[in-house]
Motif scaffolding. Structure first.
Motif, mmCIF file in Angstrom:
data_model
loop_
_atom_site.group_PDB
_atom_site.id
_atom_site.type_symbol
_atom_site.label_atom_id
_atom_site.label_comp_id
_atom_site.label_asym_id
_atom_site.label_seq_id
_atom_site.Cartn_x
_atom_site.Cartn_y
_atom_site.Cartn_z
ATOM 1 N N UNK A 1 1.548 9.194 16.215
ATOM 2 C CA UNK A 1 1.235 8.822 14.833
ATOM 3 C C UNK A 1 0.663 7.415 14.744
ATOM 4 N N UNK A 2 1.102 6.504 15.617
ATOM 5 C CA UNK A 2 0.585 5.149 15.586
ATOM 6 C C UNK A 2 -0.868 5.096 16.021
ATOM 7 N N UNK A 3 -1.317 6.055 16.810
ATOM 8 C CA UNK A 3 -2.695 6.077 17.287
ATOM 9 C C UNK A 3 -3.579 6.980 16.441
ATOM 10 N N UNK A 4 -3.006 7.753 15.538
ATOM 11 C CA UNK A 4 -3.781 8.719 14.759
ATOM 12 C C UNK A 4 -4.544 8.041 13.629
ATOM 13 N N UNK A 5 -5.769 8.488 13.413
ATOM 14 C CA UNK A 5 -6.568 7.971 12.310
ATOM 15 C C UNK A 5 -6.374 8.868 11.097
ATOM 16 N N UNK A 6 -5.224 8.723 10.477
ATOM 17 C CA UNK A 6 -4.922 9.510 9.283
ATOM 18 C C UNK A 6 -4.945 8.585 8.072
ATOM 19 N N UNK A 7 -5.181 9.162 6.903
ATOM 20 C CA UNK A 7 -5.211 8.377 5.676
ATOM 21 C C UNK A 7 -3.859 7.763 5.394
ATOM 22 N N UNK A 8 -3.816 6.473 5.184
ATOM 23 C CA UNK A 8 -2.552 5.768 4.956
ATOM 24 C C UNK A 8 -2.490 5.110 3.584
ATOM 25 N N UNK A 9 -3.556 5.232 2.780
ATOM 26 C CA UNK A 9 -3.527 4.677 1.434
ATOM 27 C C UNK A 9 -3.991 3.239 1.375
ATOM 28 N N UNK A 10 -3.586 2.572 0.310
ATOM 29 C CA UNK A 10 -3.998 1.192 0.073
ATOM 30 C C UNK A 10 -3.309 0.256 1.063
ATOM 31 N N UNK B 1 -1.036 -3.381 12.119
ATOM 32 C CA UNK B 1 -1.295 -2.862 13.463
ATOM 33 C C UNK B 1 -1.204 -1.345 13.538
ATOM 34 N N UNK B 2 -0.750 -0.688 12.491
ATOM 35 C CA UNK B 2 -0.620 0.763 12.538
ATOM 36 C C UNK B 2 -1.987 1.414 12.325
ATOM 37 N N UNK B 3 -2.378 2.245 13.278
ATOM 38 C CA UNK B 3 -3.678 2.908 13.212
ATOM 39 C C UNK B 3 -3.769 3.773 11.963
ATOM 40 N N UNK B 4 -4.969 3.870 11.424
ATOM 41 C CA UNK B 4 -5.176 4.714 10.270
ATOM 42 C C UNK B 4 -6.383 4.293 9.464
ATOM 43 N N UNK B 5 -6.585 4.998 8.368
ATOM 44 C CA UNK B 5 -7.673 4.709 7.447
ATOM 45 C C UNK B 5 -7.040 4.257 6.140
ATOM 46 N N UNK B 6 -7.379 3.061 5.708
ATOM 47 C CA UNK B 6 -6.808 2.437 4.524
ATOM 48 C C UNK B 6 -7.935 2.134 3.534
ATOM 49 N N UNK B 7 -7.561 1.726 2.331
ATOM 50 C CA UNK B 7 -8.549 1.176 1.417
ATOM 51 C C UNK B 7 -8.061 -0.156 0.893
ATOM 52 N N UNK B 8 -9.025 -1.029 0.598
ATOM 53 C CA UNK B 8 -8.753 -2.360 0.081
ATOM 54 C C UNK B 8 -9.268 -2.400 -1.348
ATOM 55 N N UNK B 9 -8.437 -2.839 -2.265
ATOM 56 C CA UNK B 9 -8.832 -2.949 -3.664
ATOM 57 C C UNK B 9 -9.371 -4.334 -3.982
ATOM 58 N N UNK C 1 -12.662 -9.980 6.149
ATOM 59 C CA UNK C 1 -14.022 -10.516 6.183
ATOM 60 C C UNK C 1 -14.461 -10.845 4.759
ATOM 61 N N UNK C 2 -15.581 -11.529 4.610
ATOM 62 C CA UNK C 2 -16.131 -11.819 3.287
ATOM 63 C C UNK C 2 -16.522 -10.520 2.602
ATOM 64 N N UNK C 3 -16.388 -10.464 1.289
ATOM 65 C CA UNK C 3 -16.789 -9.310 0.483
ATOM 66 C C UNK C 3 -16.066 -8.023 0.885
ATOM 67 N N UNK C 4 -14.777 -8.118 1.195
ATOM 68 C CA UNK C 4 -14.023 -6.936 1.631
ATOM 69 C C UNK C 4 -13.407 -6.157 0.478
ATOM 70 N N UNK C 5 -13.590 -6.634 -0.754
ATOM 71 C CA UNK C 5 -12.984 -5.925 -1.883
ATOM 72 C C UNK C 5 -13.632 -4.552 -2.061
ATOM 73 N N UNK C 6 -12.815 -3.589 -2.438
ATOM 74 C CA UNK C 6 -13.211 -2.197 -2.666
ATOM 75 C C UNK C 6 -13.890 -1.600 -1.431
ATOM 76 N N UNK C 7 -13.238 -1.746 -0.297
ATOM 77 C CA UNK C 7 -13.765 -1.266 0.981
ATOM 78 C C UNK C 7 -12.794 -0.290 1.635
ATOM 79 N N UNK C 8 -13.276 0.360 2.672
ATOM 80 C CA UNK C 8 -12.443 1.169 3.553
ATOM 81 C C UNK C 8 -12.119 0.333 4.782
ATOM 82 N N UNK C 9 -10.911 0.498 5.311
ATOM 83 C CA UNK C 9 -10.489 -0.210 6.514
ATOM 84 C C UNK C 9 -10.017 0.822 7.516
ATOM 85 N N UNK C 10 -10.581 0.767 8.712
ATOM 86 C CA UNK C 10 -10.140 1.635 9.800
ATOM 87 C C UNK C 10 -9.465 0.749 10.839
ATOM 88 N N UNK C 11 -8.239 1.103 11.214
ATOM 89 C CA UNK C 11 -7.501 0.371 12.237
ATOM 90 C C UNK C 11 -7.337 1.286 13.440
#
Length: 107
Positions: free
Chosen positions: A20-29, A39-47, A55-65
């Motif tokens: 689960x720590x290595x899985x790229x699953x949706x994790x929410x905000x 550090x937990x792998x996944x797909x997040x969103x930044x509000x 990074x600069x201009x990261x608001x309303x973005x997707x984050x993949x860890x």
């Protein structure tokens, strides 16, 4: 030697947790105040409330860890058409600077 049922359950749970720590699953905000702590792998969103060390201009973005032998964070901003990437490597491990790749049309 046959492991006890308790030890077998513990081994199975450990394998599940590692997967689960290595899985790229949706994790929410993103719920941390600092991306250095995520550090937990996944797909997040930044509000609108962007965490520190983004990074600069990261608001309303997707984050993949991605967390394998080293840690990577990838921010995708579809509104400003860019991708930014950083990774944590070395001994001792440190975060690289964000590298930005623009998706703007060439002139």
């Amino acid at each position: 030697m046959i492991p006890s049922e308790k030890k077998l359950d513990d081994l199975i749970q450990e394998k599940i947790n590692n997967s689960l720590n290595m899985a790229l699953i949706g994790r929410g905000k993103v719920s941390v105040n600092d991306l250095n702590d995520l550090t937990q792998a996944g797909i997040y969103w930044i509000g609108a409330d962007v965490p520190k060390n983004s990074c600069n201009d990261a608001d309303w973005s997707q984050l993949i860890v991605i967390n394998n032998s080293f840690l990577q964070q990838i921010i995708i901003n579809p509104f400003d058409s860019f991708i930014s990437i950083r990774q944590k490597t070395g001994s001792p491990a440190v975060w690289s600077s964000w590298r930005r790749f623009d998706g703007k049309p060439e002139s």
